[in-house]
Scaffold this motif. Sequence first.
Motif, mmCIF file in Angstrom:
data_model
loop_
_atom_site.group_PDB
_atom_site.id
_atom_site.type_symbol
_atom_site.label_atom_id
_atom_site.label_comp_id
_atom_site.label_asym_id
_atom_site.label_seq_id
_atom_site.Cartn_x
_atom_site.Cartn_y
_atom_site.Cartn_z
ATOM 1 N N HIS A 181 38.617 32.036 33.565
ATOM 2 C CA HIS A 181 37.547 31.644 34.834
ATOM 3 C C HIS A 181 36.624 30.871 33.751
ATOM 4 O O HIS A 181 36.056 31.743 32.502
ATOM 5 C CB HIS A 181 37.501 32.473 35.949
ATOM 6 C CG HIS A 181 36.676 33.124 34.999
ATOM 7 N ND1 HIS A 181 36.776 35.197 34.540
ATOM 8 C CD2 HIS A 181 35.425 33.447 34.786
ATOM 9 C CE1 HIS A 181 35.978 35.648 34.171
ATOM 10 N NE2 HIS A 181 35.215 35.571 34.406
ATOM 11 N N MET A 182 35.376 30.271 34.563
ATOM 12 C CA MET A 182 33.898 30.046 33.569
ATOM 13 C C MET A 182 33.255 30.318 35.448
ATOM 14 O O MET A 182 33.218 29.857 36.278
ATOM 15 C CB MET A 182 33.779 29.261 33.882
ATOM 16 C CG MET A 182 33.066 29.013 33.783
ATOM 17 S SD MET A 182 32.724 27.084 32.909
ATOM 18 C CE MET A 182 33.274 26.004 34.174
ATOM 19 N N SER A 183 32.636 31.102 35.196
ATOM 20 C CA SER A 183 31.023 31.535 36.143
ATOM 21 C C SER A 183 30.046 30.980 35.799
ATOM 22 O O SER A 183 29.624 31.124 34.976
ATOM 23 C CB SER A 183 31.111 33.209 36.129
ATOM 24 O OG SER A 183 32.286 33.978 37.249
ATOM 25 N N VAL A 184 29.071 30.076 37.066
ATOM 26 C CA VAL A 184 27.889 29.224 36.780
ATOM 27 C C VAL A 184 26.729 29.933 37.309
ATOM 28 O O VAL A 184 27.657 30.946 38.193
ATOM 29 C CB VAL A 184 27.949 28.288 36.881
ATOM 30 C CG1 VAL A 184 26.979 27.837 36.832
ATOM 31 C CG2 VAL A 184 29.017 28.030 35.037
ATOM 32 N N LYS B 36 38.193 24.927 23.045
ATOM 33 C CA LYS B 36 36.187 24.998 23.344
ATOM 34 C C LYS B 36 35.380 23.953 23.956
ATOM 35 O O LYS B 36 34.614 24.525 24.849
ATOM 36 C CB LYS B 36 35.977 25.253 22.156
ATOM 37 C CG LYS B 36 34.048 25.562 21.635
ATOM 38 C CD LYS B 36 33.993 25.801 20.253
ATOM 39 C CE LYS B 36 34.284 25.035 19.746
ATOM 40 N NZ LYS B 36 33.503 23.643 19.507
ATOM 41 N N ASP B 37 35.665 23.224 23.617
ATOM 42 C CA ASP B 37 35.598 21.571 23.543
ATOM 43 C C ASP B 37 35.414 21.101 24.910
ATOM 44 O O ASP B 37 34.440 20.936 26.178
ATOM 45 C CB ASP B 37 35.517 20.015 22.699
ATOM 46 C CG ASP B 37 35.363 20.111 21.198
ATOM 47 O OD1 ASP B 37 34.058 21.332 21.377
ATOM 48 O OD2 ASP B 37 35.996 19.587 20.732
ATOM 49 N N ALA B 38 36.543 21.077 25.635
ATOM 50 C CA ALA B 38 37.259 20.787 27.175
ATOM 51 C C ALA B 38 36.148 22.260 27.891
ATOM 52 O O ALA B 38 35.516 22.122 29.172
ATOM 53 C CB ALA B 38 38.369 21.150 27.255
ATOM 54 N N ALA B 39 35.894 23.351 27.463
ATOM 55 C CA ALA B 39 35.104 24.087 28.013
ATOM 56 C C ALA B 39 33.553 24.682 28.218
ATOM 57 O O ALA B 39 33.281 24.937 29.319
ATOM 58 C CB ALA B 39 35.726 26.267 27.545
ATOM 59 N N LEU B 40 33.520 23.541 26.643
ATOM 60 C CA LEU B 40 31.919 23.498 26.980
ATOM 61 C C LEU B 40 31.598 22.484 27.917
ATOM 62 O O LEU B 40 30.468 22.251 28.739
ATOM 63 C CB LEU B 40 31.251 23.790 25.607
ATOM 64 C CG LEU B 40 31.158 24.667 25.427
ATOM 65 C CD1 LEU B 40 30.828 24.293 23.490
ATOM 66 C CD2 LEU B 40 30.332 25.852 25.633
ATOM 67 N N ARG B 41 32.445 21.731 27.895
ATOM 68 C CA ARG B 41 32.104 20.268 29.081
ATOM 69 C C ARG B 41 32.238 20.470 30.011
ATOM 70 O O ARG B 41 30.986 20.395 30.958
ATOM 71 C CB ARG B 41 32.865 18.757 28.486
ATOM 72 C CG ARG B 41 33.189 17.295 28.581
ATOM 73 C CD ARG B 41 33.488 16.907 27.969
ATOM 74 N NE ARG B 41 34.931 16.974 28.838
ATOM 75 C CZ ARG B 41 35.823 17.313 26.955
ATOM 76 N NH1 ARG B 41 35.358 17.228 26.102
ATOM 77 N NH2 ARG B 41 37.443 17.689 27.348
ATOM 78 N N ALA B 42 33.245 21.420 30.592
ATOM 79 C CA ALA B 42 33.266 22.285 31.915
ATOM 80 C C ALA B 42 31.682 22.576 31.931
ATOM 81 O O ALA B 42 31.691 23.020 33.652
ATOM 82 C CB ALA B 42 34.402 23.037 32.543
ATOM 83 N N SER C 127 33.216 29.036 15.706
ATOM 84 C CA SER C 127 31.915 27.601 16.492
ATOM 85 C C SER C 127 30.807 28.291 16.788
ATOM 86 O O SER C 127 31.104 29.613 16.901
ATOM 87 C CB SER C 127 33.777 27.119 17.111
ATOM 88 O OG SER C 127 33.116 28.054 18.502
ATOM 89 N N ARG C 128 30.137 27.514 16.289
ATOM 90 C CA ARG C 128 28.925 27.763 17.436
ATOM 91 C C ARG C 128 28.513 27.728 18.831
ATOM 92 O O ARG C 128 27.588 26.661 19.237
ATOM 93 C CB ARG C 128 27.484 27.886 16.235
ATOM 94 C CG ARG C 128 28.050 28.211 14.750
ATOM 95 C CD ARG C 128 26.668 27.988 14.263
ATOM 96 N NE ARG C 128 25.360 28.306 14.333
ATOM 97 C CZ ARG C 128 24.247 27.167 14.736
ATOM 98 N NH1 ARG C 128 24.322 26.568 14.500
ATOM 99 N NH2 ARG C 128 23.091 28.091 15.035
ATOM 100 N N PRO C 129 29.014 28.173 20.311
ATOM 101 C CA PRO C 129 29.015 27.503 21.233
ATOM 102 C C PRO C 129 27.479 27.411 21.678
ATOM 103 O O PRO C 129 27.863 26.294 22.561
ATOM 104 C CB PRO C 129 30.271 28.444 21.727
ATOM 105 C CG PRO C 129 30.300 29.674 21.292
ATOM 106 C CD PRO C 129 30.109 28.943 19.776
ATOM 107 N N ALA C 130 26.338 28.188 21.864
ATOM 108 C CA ALA C 130 25.005 28.146 21.970
ATOM 109 C C ALA C 130 25.006 26.830 21.880
ATOM 110 O O ALA C 130 24.105 26.706 22.770
ATOM 111 C CB ALA C 130 24.600 29.582 21.643
ATOM 112 N N ALA C 131 24.705 26.661 19.813
ATOM 113 C CA ALA C 131 23.905 25.273 20.023
ATOM 114 C C ALA C 131 24.335 24.638 20.436
ATOM 115 O O ALA C 131 23.851 23.613 20.845
ATOM 116 C CB ALA C 131 24.493 25.976 18.608
#
Length: 404
Positions: A98-101, A124-130, A178-182
Amino acid sequence: MKAVWDRVLSVPGPTAARLILDELRGEVRLTRAELIERTGLSRSSVSGAVGELLSSGLVAEHTVESGTRDRRPGRPVAGLSLTQAAGLVAAVEFGRSHMSVAVADLSLRVLTAHTAALDVAGGKDAALRAAEAQIRSALTKVPEPRAVVAVGMGLPAPILAADESVVSGSILPGWGGSRPAAELRDRLGLPVAIDNDANLGALAEVRLGACRGARDVLYLKVSSGIGAGLILDGRVHRGAHGIAGEIGHIPVGGVVGTGRACRCGGLRCLETLASTTAVLEALQPSFGLLAAARLVALAGTEPIVRRVLTDAGRAIGSVVGDLANTLNPAVIVLGGPLAEAAGPVLAGLRESLDRRAQPAAGDAVRLVPGALGERASVLGALISAADSATAVFDQGGRRAHDGT
Ligand SMILES: [Zn+2]
């Protein structure tokens, strides 16, 4: 209102108003007495700066229910908190599925929150895009969306302190290194503070939940994996490299070289015995495929379910007992979905703890279910964003809506 901000932020070094804004950031409310204690300013300095901030609209005053803050029942006191005009924070928390915002003001009043299904290990890319899309969508639902000063991010994986990269390995496949925060920072054009989800859960329970104000806390996030968030002497303890609290892969009991294989390659890891996945698998012969929510309901009526949960608690306690000897926490908080069926889990945990911990360390520790449920980590990400916002203020106070 803007004039006060400009004056506060343009004066180099700490001003009374700036110190007070900094103390209020990430707190639900503080009394004048707490502000005096925390800032070291005189009563008259605090009084003058608070007056200025109240008239600016950046700070609001509320009567705190008697006895809730100053522990003197029957005496209502004035609590001060930042208003939405002082800025907003956003957060995204990834679970395995899941993802919570959420978006909140800097005193942690949640303005909007949303959880959606997402296969985080799927890419990762799809998750960060979402995440970017969901945060942008959440911001359309709040007043002054351009007032966001920072974003918090939570991940179910250890984050290396040196470069905020996700620790490589099998824990979150596809994200290692990976550096998802950046990456999210680049997508949103906002500062992003990242942390492990158990650390964030611990932060939220200490600031808003089951153990408000406690200084030494062990928070257990028991879900499809198991991690611990450590609060030591009032601060999140991440260790030298950011990996502290990864207790899910500590081997538990049994004969060396035997037991269930774990996804990390080890045998008899705590996670293979006590995660929600392990508990649901143990119950499958009796109940078929269960969802975690159903498990919580059955725990009230089914002795088999209670037994399996107690066994999970015993396994957790065998690791936590050693930790209690080492760290001497005042409170152990059970977070994650099993917190709603905390009775049998905590009973098993207490049993093992009493067997393994030094009596002085074991007897003194309180075992409590988390008060914030599944929202703990996303709330922690909001707190982490609010705490990190000082960096924004220090860079000359550039806030997203200053340009308006
Ligand atoms: Zn393992």
